[in-house]
Write a protein that holds these residues in place. Structure first.
Motif, PDB file in Angstrom:
ATOM      1  N   LYS A 120      18.911  63.837  17.581  1.00  0.00           N
ATOM      2  CA  LYS A 120      19.649  64.960  17.004  1.00  0.00           C
ATOM      3  C   LYS A 120      19.051  66.333  17.317  1.00  0.00           C
ATOM      4  O   LYS A 120      19.781  67.321  17.344  1.00  0.00           O
ATOM      5  N   GLU A 121      17.754  66.414  17.530  1.00  0.00           N
ATOM      6  CA  GLU A 121      17.110  67.699  17.819  1.00  0.00           C
ATOM      7  C   GLU A 121      17.529  68.203  19.199  1.00  0.00           C
ATOM      8  O   GLU A 121      17.678  67.431  20.134  1.00  0.00           O
ATOM      9  N   LYS A 122      17.685  69.511  19.317  1.00  0.00           N
ATOM     10  CA  LYS A 122      18.117  70.104  20.579  1.00  0.00           C
ATOM     11  C   LYS A 122      16.990  70.232  21.595  1.00  0.00           C
ATOM     12  O   LYS A 122      17.225  70.189  22.789  1.00  0.00           O
ATOM     13  N   ASN A 123      15.757  70.405  21.124  1.00  0.00           N
ATOM     14  CA  ASN A 123      14.643  70.611  22.061  1.00  0.00           C
ATOM     15  C   ASN A 123      13.785  69.349  22.236  1.00  0.00           C
ATOM     16  O   ASN A 123      12.615  69.436  22.563  1.00  0.00           O
ATOM     17  N   THR A 124      14.397  68.180  22.033  1.00  0.00           N
ATOM     18  CA  THR A 124      13.727  66.899  22.260  1.00  0.00           C
ATOM     19  C   THR A 124      14.628  66.002  23.105  1.00  0.00           C
ATOM     20  O   THR A 124      15.841  66.197  23.142  1.00  0.00           O
ATOM     21  N   ILE A 125      14.009  65.038  23.768  1.00  0.00           N
ATOM     22  CA  ILE A 125      14.751  64.083  24.584  1.00  0.00           C
ATOM     23  C   ILE A 125      14.400  62.670  24.134  1.00  0.00           C
ATOM     24  O   ILE A 125      13.225  62.351  23.959  1.00  0.00           O
ATOM     25  N   CYS A 126      15.395  61.849  23.969  1.00  0.00           N
ATOM     26  CA  CYS A 126      15.240  60.452  23.577  1.00  0.00           C
ATOM     27  C   CYS A 126      15.788  59.590  24.718  1.00  0.00           C
ATOM     28  O   CYS A 126      16.950  59.740  25.108  1.00  0.00           O
ATOM     29  N   ILE A 127      14.936  58.711  25.267  1.00  0.00           N
ATOM     30  CA  ILE A 127      15.334  57.897  26.411  1.00  0.00           C
ATOM     31  C   ILE A 127      15.057  56.427  26.124  1.00  0.00           C
ATOM     32  O   ILE A 127      13.930  56.070  25.776  1.00  0.00           O
ATOM     33  N   ALA A 128      16.080  55.601  26.298  1.00  0.00           N
ATOM     34  CA  ALA A 128      15.940  54.156  26.113  1.00  0.00           C
ATOM     35  C   ALA A 128      15.606  53.514  27.458  1.00  0.00           C
ATOM     36  O   ALA A 128      16.167  53.879  28.487  1.00  0.00           O
ATOM     37  N   PHE A 129      14.692  52.560  27.431  1.00  0.00           N
ATOM     38  CA  PHE A 129      14.300  51.815  28.624  1.00  0.00           C
ATOM     39  C   PHE A 129      14.611  50.338  28.386  1.00  0.00           C
ATOM     40  O   PHE A 129      13.894  49.660  27.656  1.00  0.00           O
ATOM     41  N   TYR A 130      15.690  49.870  29.005  1.00  0.00           N
ATOM     42  CA  TYR A 130      16.131  48.495  28.819  1.00  0.00           C
ATOM     43  C   TYR A 130      15.463  47.590  29.849  1.00  0.00           C
ATOM     44  O   TYR A 130      15.010  48.037  30.897  1.00  0.00           O
ATOM     45  N   ALA A 131      15.436  46.303  29.550  1.00  0.00           N
ATOM     46  CA  ALA A 131      14.802  45.324  30.439  1.00  0.00           C
ATOM     47  C   ALA A 131      15.513  45.303  31.790  1.00  0.00           C
ATOM     48  O   ALA A 131      16.725  45.501  31.877  1.00  0.00           O
ATOM     49  N   ASP A 132      14.738  45.067  32.842  1.00  0.00           N
ATOM     50  CA  ASP A 132      15.301  44.947  34.184  1.00  0.00           C
ATOM     51  C   ASP A 132      15.990  43.607  34.334  1.00  0.00           C
ATOM     52  O   ASP A 132      15.540  42.600  33.795  1.00  0.00           O
ATOM     53  N   ASN A 133      17.061  43.582  35.106  1.00  0.00           N
ATOM     54  CA  ASN A 133      17.711  42.317  35.411  1.00  0.00           C
ATOM     55  C   ASN A 133      17.212  41.822  36.771  1.00  0.00           C
ATOM     56  O   ASN A 133      16.486  42.512  37.482  1.00  0.00           O
ATOM     57  N   ALA A 134      17.600  40.628  37.135  1.00  0.00           N
ATOM     58  CA  ALA A 134      17.126  40.015  38.380  1.00  0.00           C
ATOM     59  C   ALA A 134      17.535  40.824  39.611  1.00  0.00           C
ATOM     60  O   ALA A 134      16.766  40.939  40.569  1.00  0.00           O
ATOM     61  N   GLN A 135      18.708  41.414  39.572  1.00  0.00           N
ATOM     62  CA  GLN A 135      19.189  42.201  40.711  1.00  0.00           C
ATOM     63  C   GLN A 135      18.309  43.435  40.926  1.00  0.00           C
ATOM     64  O   GLN A 135      17.945  43.765  42.049  1.00  0.00           O
ATOM     65  N   THR A 136      17.964  44.127  39.848  1.00  0.00           N
ATOM     66  CA  THR A 136      17.111  45.316  39.947  1.00  0.00           C
ATOM     67  C   THR A 136      15.729  44.950  40.471  1.00  0.00           C
ATOM     68  O   THR A 136      15.201  45.615  41.367  1.00  0.00           O
ATOM     69  N   LEU A 137      15.160  43.888  39.933  1.00  0.00           N
ATOM     70  CA  LEU A 137      13.827  43.463  40.367  1.00  0.00           C
ATOM     71  C   LEU A 137      13.841  43.015  41.826  1.00  0.00           C
ATOM     72  O   LEU A 137      12.913  43.299  42.579  1.00  0.00           O
ATOM     73  N   SER A 138      14.901  42.339  42.236  1.00  0.00           N
ATOM     74  CA  SER A 138      15.035  41.913  43.629  1.00  0.00           C
ATOM     75  C   SER A 138      15.107  43.116  44.559  1.00  0.00           C
ATOM     76  O   SER A 138      14.487  43.138  45.624  1.00  0.00           O
ATOM     77  N   SER A 139      15.835  44.125  44.140  1.00  0.00           N
ATOM     78  CA  SER A 139      15.947  45.355  44.931  1.00  0.00           C
ATOM     79  C   SER A 139      14.594  46.064  45.054  1.00  0.00           C
ATOM     80  O   SER A 139      14.233  46.540  46.136  1.00  0.00           O
ATOM     81  N   ILE A 140      13.849  46.115  43.973  1.00  0.00           N
ATOM     82  CA  ILE A 140      12.525  46.752  43.987  1.00  0.00           C
ATOM     83  C   ILE A 140      11.581  45.997  44.925  1.00  0.00           C
ATOM     84  O   ILE A 140      10.866  46.601  45.733  1.00  0.00           O
ATOM     85  N   ALA A 141      11.595  44.668  44.835  1.00  0.00           N
ATOM     86  CA  ALA A 141      10.726  43.854  45.696  1.00  0.00           C
ATOM     87  C   ALA A 141      11.111  44.009  47.160  1.00  0.00           C
ATOM     88  O   ALA A 141      10.231  44.178  48.027  1.00  0.00           O
ATOM     89  N   SER A 142      12.398  43.981  47.463  1.00  0.00           N
ATOM     90  CA  SER A 142      12.854  44.141  48.852  1.00  0.00           C
ATOM     91  C   SER A 142      12.442  45.487  49.412  1.00  0.00           C
ATOM     92  O   SER A 142      11.971  45.584  50.551  1.00  0.00           O
ATOM     93  N   GLN A 143      12.608  46.520  48.606  1.00  0.00           N
ATOM     94  CA  GLN A 143      12.235  47.865  49.043  1.00  0.00           C
ATOM     95  C   GLN A 143      10.731  47.961  49.297  1.00  0.00           C
ATOM     96  O   GLN A 143      10.300  48.565  50.276  1.00  0.00           O
ATOM     97  N   PHE A 144       9.930  47.341  48.435  1.00  0.00           N
ATOM     98  CA  PHE A 144       8.479  47.343  48.604  1.00  0.00           C
ATOM     99  C   PHE A 144       8.088  46.704  49.940  1.00  0.00           C
ATOM    100  O   PHE A 144       7.315  47.258  50.714  1.00  0.00           O
ATOM    101  N   PHE A 145       8.644  45.515  50.212  1.00  0.00           N
ATOM    102  CA  PHE A 145       8.298  44.816  51.444  1.00  0.00           C
ATOM    103  C   PHE A 145       8.821  45.544  52.686  1.00  0.00           C
ATOM    104  O   PHE A 145       8.172  45.555  53.730  1.00  0.00           O
ATOM    105  N   ASN A 146       9.985  46.174  52.590  1.00  0.00           N
ATOM    106  CA  ASN A 146      10.501  46.960  53.707  1.00  0.00           C
ATOM    107  C   ASN A 146       9.607  48.167  53.992  1.00  0.00           C
ATOM    108  O   ASN A 146       9.346  48.492  55.150  1.00  0.00           O
ATOM    109  N   ASN A 147       9.134  48.840  52.942  1.00  0.00           N
ATOM    110  CA  ASN A 147       8.251  49.995  53.128  1.00  0.00           C
ATOM    111  C   ASN A 147       6.927  49.604  53.777  1.00  0.00           C
ATOM    112  O   ASN A 147       6.357  50.371  54.546  1.00  0.00           O
TER     113      ASN A 147
END
Length: 171
Positions: A120-147
């Motif tokens: 509710k405050e105007k000068n604050t930020i609230c950010i939710a961090f939800y669990a990664d799914n298999a697709q996101t983790l697969s993308s991160i791993a692929s990108q790591f190995f490609n780099n």
């Protein structure tokens, strides 16, 4: 104010008070490391909620004191809950300049006082961090190995993703 983690780069130099909550600890640490990298180790201070509650005076002295060598401070407070709401309100009311505060919490319920305050405050930020799914983790791993220019099969990447149990830190 509610925001998404990928929008932090747009607003990080305008807002000084953040609440990161949710179960994705790896992504929280990644965001702090990448988006708040202008802060050095010398001007980054880490606390837990328990340390602050036990020694509130010392914490306030650390926040309000200024050094000739420090231009800005980054304060990271981990393991926060609704117990720290009064201290947080005091800090925000004091309108500190050149101090950025990040509160890191586990899962916060919708009726959490701390979460509601940051939403509710105007000068604050609230950010939710939800669990990664298999697709996101697969993308991160692929990108790591490609780099790293390492050839690896999708089957092996799938095995890595399965073994990390949905945790980006384990990956």
């Amino acid at each position: 104010m509610i925001s998404k983690y990928y929008d932090i780069k747009k607003i990080w130099n305008k807002i000084n008070y953040y609440l990161f909550y949710g179960e994705n600890e790896g992504l929280k640490q990644e965001i702090i490391f990448s988006d708040f990298n202008t802060f050095t180790k010398e001007n980054t201070y880490k606390f837990t909620e328990k340390e602050i509650i036990e020694n509130k005076q010392n914490f306030f002295e650390n926040i309000f004191s200024k050094s000739f060598f420090e231009e800005e401070k980054l304060i990271i407070i981990s393991n926060v809950s609704d117990k720290i709401i009064n201290i947080t309100e005091e800090i925000i009311e004091s309108s500190l300049k050149d101090v950025t505060i990040i509160l890191i919490a586990k899962i916060l319920e919708k009726r959490s006082k701390l979460r509601n305050f940051f939403e509710k405050e105007k000068n604050t930020i609230c950010i939710a961090f939800y669990a990664d799914n298999a697709q996101t983790l697969s993308s991160i791993a692929s990108q790591f190995f490609n780099n790293k220019k390492i050839s690896i099969s999708q089957q092996t990447i799938n095995l890595l993703v399965e073994r990390c149990k949905g945790n980006r830190e384990n990956l």
